[in-house]
Design a protein around this motif. Structure first.
Motif, PDB file in Angstrom:
ATOM      1  N   GLY A 176      44.725  44.524  40.042  1.00  0.00           N
ATOM      2  CA  GLY A 176      45.987  45.142  39.674  1.00  0.00           C
ATOM      3  C   GLY A 176      46.620  44.554  38.431  1.00  0.00           C
ATOM      4  O   GLY A 176      47.476  45.186  37.803  1.00  0.00           O
ATOM      5  N   ASP A 177      46.227  43.335  38.060  1.00  0.00           N
ATOM      6  CA  ASP A 177      46.762  42.732  36.839  1.00  0.00           C
ATOM      7  C   ASP A 177      46.350  43.554  35.622  1.00  0.00           C
ATOM      8  O   ASP A 177      45.259  44.128  35.575  1.00  0.00           O
ATOM      9  CB  ASP A 177      46.265  41.297  36.682  1.00  0.00           C
ATOM     10  CG  ASP A 177      46.893  40.343  37.695  1.00  0.00           C
ATOM     11  OD1 ASP A 177      47.895  40.730  38.327  1.00  0.00           O
ATOM     12  OD2 ASP A 177      46.376  39.225  37.855  1.00  0.00           O
ATOM     13  N   VAL A 178      47.217  43.581  34.636  1.00  0.00           N
ATOM     14  CA  VAL A 178      47.046  44.441  33.460  1.00  0.00           C
ATOM     15  C   VAL A 178      46.546  43.613  32.271  1.00  0.00           C
ATOM     16  O   VAL A 178      47.006  42.494  32.034  1.00  0.00           O
ATOM     17  CB  VAL A 178      48.378  45.132  33.109  1.00  0.00           C
ATOM     18  CG1 VAL A 178      48.271  45.906  31.800  1.00  0.00           C
ATOM     19  CG2 VAL A 178      48.785  46.070  34.249  1.00  0.00           C
ATOM     20  N   ILE A 252      36.773  44.279  35.983  1.00  0.00           N
ATOM     21  CA  ILE A 252      37.720  44.638  34.928  1.00  0.00           C
ATOM     22  C   ILE A 252      37.326  45.996  34.391  1.00  0.00           C
ATOM     23  O   ILE A 252      36.157  46.231  34.059  1.00  0.00           O
ATOM     24  CB  ILE A 252      37.734  43.597  33.794  1.00  0.00           C
ATOM     25  CG1 ILE A 252      38.256  42.254  34.307  1.00  0.00           C
ATOM     26  CG2 ILE A 252      38.589  44.091  32.624  1.00  0.00           C
ATOM     27  CD1 ILE A 252      38.223  41.150  33.273  1.00  0.00           C
ATOM     28  N   PHE A 288      46.181  38.687  30.629  1.00  0.00           N
ATOM     29  CA  PHE A 288      46.312  39.388  31.897  1.00  0.00           C
ATOM     30  C   PHE A 288      47.641  38.978  32.527  1.00  0.00           C
ATOM     31  O   PHE A 288      47.926  37.785  32.670  1.00  0.00           O
ATOM     32  CB  PHE A 288      45.158  39.040  32.843  1.00  0.00           C
ATOM     33  CG  PHE A 288      43.892  39.801  32.553  1.00  0.00           C
ATOM     34  CD1 PHE A 288      43.539  40.922  33.316  1.00  0.00           C
ATOM     35  CD2 PHE A 288      43.071  39.423  31.520  1.00  0.00           C
ATOM     36  CE1 PHE A 288      42.383  41.629  33.047  1.00  0.00           C
ATOM     37  CE2 PHE A 288      41.903  40.119  31.240  1.00  0.00           C
ATOM     38  CZ  PHE A 288      41.559  41.230  32.005  1.00  0.00           C
ATOM     39  N   GLU A 291      51.237  43.457  37.097  1.00  0.00           N
ATOM     40  CA  GLU A 291      51.587  44.817  36.697  1.00  0.00           C
ATOM     41  C   GLU A 291      53.079  44.984  36.445  1.00  0.00           C
ATOM     42  O   GLU A 291      53.485  45.691  35.511  1.00  0.00           O
ATOM     43  CB  GLU A 291      51.115  45.805  37.765  1.00  0.00           C
ATOM     44  CG  GLU A 291      51.283  47.263  37.381  1.00  0.00           C
ATOM     45  CD  GLU A 291      50.685  48.221  38.406  1.00  0.00           C
ATOM     46  OE1 GLU A 291      50.553  49.411  38.089  1.00  0.00           O
ATOM     47  OE2 GLU A 291      50.360  47.747  39.517  1.00  0.00           O
ATOM     48  N   ALA A 294      53.999  43.783  32.909  1.00  0.00           N
ATOM     49  CA  ALA A 294      53.179  44.249  31.803  1.00  0.00           C
ATOM     50  C   ALA A 294      54.008  44.850  30.672  1.00  0.00           C
ATOM     51  O   ALA A 294      53.771  44.566  29.490  1.00  0.00           O
ATOM     52  CB  ALA A 294      52.151  45.260  32.297  1.00  0.00           C
ATOM     53  N   ILE A 312      48.031  48.126  25.921  1.00  0.00           N
ATOM     54  CA  ILE A 312      47.380  47.899  27.214  1.00  0.00           C
ATOM     55  C   ILE A 312      46.008  48.563  27.162  1.00  0.00           C
ATOM     56  O   ILE A 312      45.889  49.725  26.762  1.00  0.00           O
ATOM     57  CB  ILE A 312      48.227  48.486  28.356  1.00  0.00           C
ATOM     58  CG1 ILE A 312      49.532  47.689  28.507  1.00  0.00           C
ATOM     59  CG2 ILE A 312      47.442  48.474  29.668  1.00  0.00           C
ATOM     60  CD1 ILE A 312      50.522  48.313  29.468  1.00  0.00           C
ATOM     61  N   LYS A 315      42.725  47.002  33.287  1.00  0.00           N
ATOM     62  CA  LYS A 315      43.272  46.227  34.407  1.00  0.00           C
ATOM     63  C   LYS A 315      42.135  45.572  35.181  1.00  0.00           C
ATOM     64  O   LYS A 315      40.949  45.920  35.047  1.00  0.00           O
ATOM     65  CB  LYS A 315      44.060  47.144  35.338  1.00  0.00           C
ATOM     66  CG  LYS A 315      43.200  48.238  35.980  1.00  0.00           C
ATOM     67  CD  LYS A 315      44.022  49.136  36.888  1.00  0.00           C
ATOM     68  CE  LYS A 315      43.130  50.216  37.533  1.00  0.00           C
ATOM     69  NZ  LYS A 315      43.905  51.102  38.428  1.00  0.00           N
ATOM     70  N   THR A 317      40.389  44.851  38.875  1.00  0.00           N
ATOM     71  CA  THR A 317      40.200  45.705  40.046  1.00  0.00           C
ATOM     72  C   THR A 317      39.334  45.022  41.093  1.00  0.00           C
ATOM     73  O   THR A 317      38.606  44.068  40.786  1.00  0.00           O
ATOM     74  CB  THR A 317      39.549  47.041  39.615  1.00  0.00           C
ATOM     75  OG1 THR A 317      39.309  47.849  40.763  1.00  0.00           O
ATOM     76  CG2 THR A 317      38.235  46.792  38.898  1.00  0.00           C
TER      77      THR A 317
END
Length: 348
Positions: A176-178, A252, A288, A291, A294, A312, A315, A317
């Motif tokens: 979930g990190d962007v 990713i 990173f 979310e 971001a 961006i 992300k 996953t």
């Protein structure tokens, strides 16, 4: 500390000779004329003696890095080997969350190099150091015989301070990190290729070489839970993303249509069959962030000159752990693996 600039002594020779590495008057004249007159280090001892208030903060940690730089040609649009040496070391500290403070610089110089070239390199290093807010405080020079080197090699080491509340680590990245990059990709690799003249390319692409510590400070202020940052140097963005995916055990996903690329770089890559994801950068990083932070991180980047083209790109996953995949413009998925060798030699 007040520093008094030394009056340079005139070096009689126009080119480096073996005498400049012999430890005598010729060597001292070279050092004072070309290097210390520009860098103005605090003293002429065999070591720098340093102190900064940031070190005394409880819980602060020292960060230390070292890197060697070789590039052909030594001077190119947008920079030179000296600028790369400073920016590369500053950026290695900055992406770890450190505030860079001091650099050392060691030079291996080939016999026959123009002293005028050394002057330009030293001036470029000092300009980059001033922009980054760091000092070049100590160094060394060695001279090798003609044919034993490749012009000038530079090794720089850097010391910085990491604030107590910072802990940027690749393994902290979560699904979930962007992922955000601060600017266009592949400019440095394409600039070196074009500057060599082997391919008779008409375009002049400037290197993206620049210090990123001020940009990183802006990101960390806006997104205090930033997980990790990596500068996409040798091996390009693809290698940086693969290192993060492997360390964190996540997949990713990036979008091809999201990647910021100059038309000129795309054209060079298409003509020569290169992949811009693997081209080196010297002023581009990927971060990173969670979310929910971001947009704040992106906006902070875009307020900085080094991040005006920030976007961006994807992300983290749960799917395909430890693998980087790219959604192509045709809707398919392509695995973006680690580069096995190197697309271009001697570029940073």
């Amino acid at each position: 500390m007040n520093q008094v600039a030394r009056q340079p002594r005139r070096v009689v020779a126009d080119k480096i000779t073996l005498a400049h590495g012999g430890g005598g008057k010729a060597m001292r004249d070279l050092i004072e004329d070309v290097f210390t007159s520009v860098f103005c280090p605090p003293g002429m001892e065999d070591q720098a003696r340093l102190m900064d208030a940031a070190i005394t903060v409880p819980g602060a940690r020292l960060a230390f890095t070292t890197d060697s730089f070789v590039v052909s040609p030594m001077e190119f649009p947008g920079g030179d080997i000296g600028k790369i040496a400073v920016c590369g070391t500053v950026n290695d500290l900055a992406v770890g969350g450190a505030m860079p403070l001091w650099l050392s610089a060691a030079f291996i110089i080939e016999e026959g190099v123009d002293i005028a070239t050394l002057r330009r390199i030293a001036a470029s290093m000092q300009k980059a150091a001033k922009e980054a807010g760091v000092s070049i405080v100590t160094g060394d020079t060695k001279v090798v015989g003609k044919g034993s080197g490749d012009g000038v090699f530079i090794t720089t080491s850097g010391v910085g301070v990491i604030a107590p509340d910072r802990n940027l680590l690749a393994q902290t990245v979560q699904p979930g990190d962007v992922a955000i990059v601060n600017g266009v990709l592949g400019d440095h690799g394409a600039a070196i290729l074009a500057a060599r003249g082997d391919m008779a390319l008409d375009t002049e692409i400037p290197s993206d070489c620049q210090p990123l510590n001020q940009l990183m400070e802006a990101v960390l202020a806006a997104a205090p839970d930033t997980r990790v940052a990596r500068d996409a140097t040798r091996g390009g963005l693809a290698s940086a993303l693969n290192e993060i995916a492997d360390a964190a055990g996540v997949g990713i996903e990036i979008g091809e249509e999201l990647l910021p690329l100059r038309i000129e770089v795309k054209g060079v890559c298409e003509i020569l069959g290169l992949d811009p994801l693997y081209l080196a950068n010297e002023g581009t990083l990927v971060v990173f962030v969670p979310e929910d932070q971001a947009n704040a991180a992106l906006a902070a980047m875009q307020t900085c000159e080094a991040g005006r083209d920030a976007v961006i790109i994807g992300k983290a996953t749960k799917q395909h752990p430890r693998t980087v995949v790219m959604k192509t413009v045709f809707g398919g998925l392509r695995i973006v693996d680690m580069l096995v060798g190197e697309q271009l030699p001697r570029i940073c």
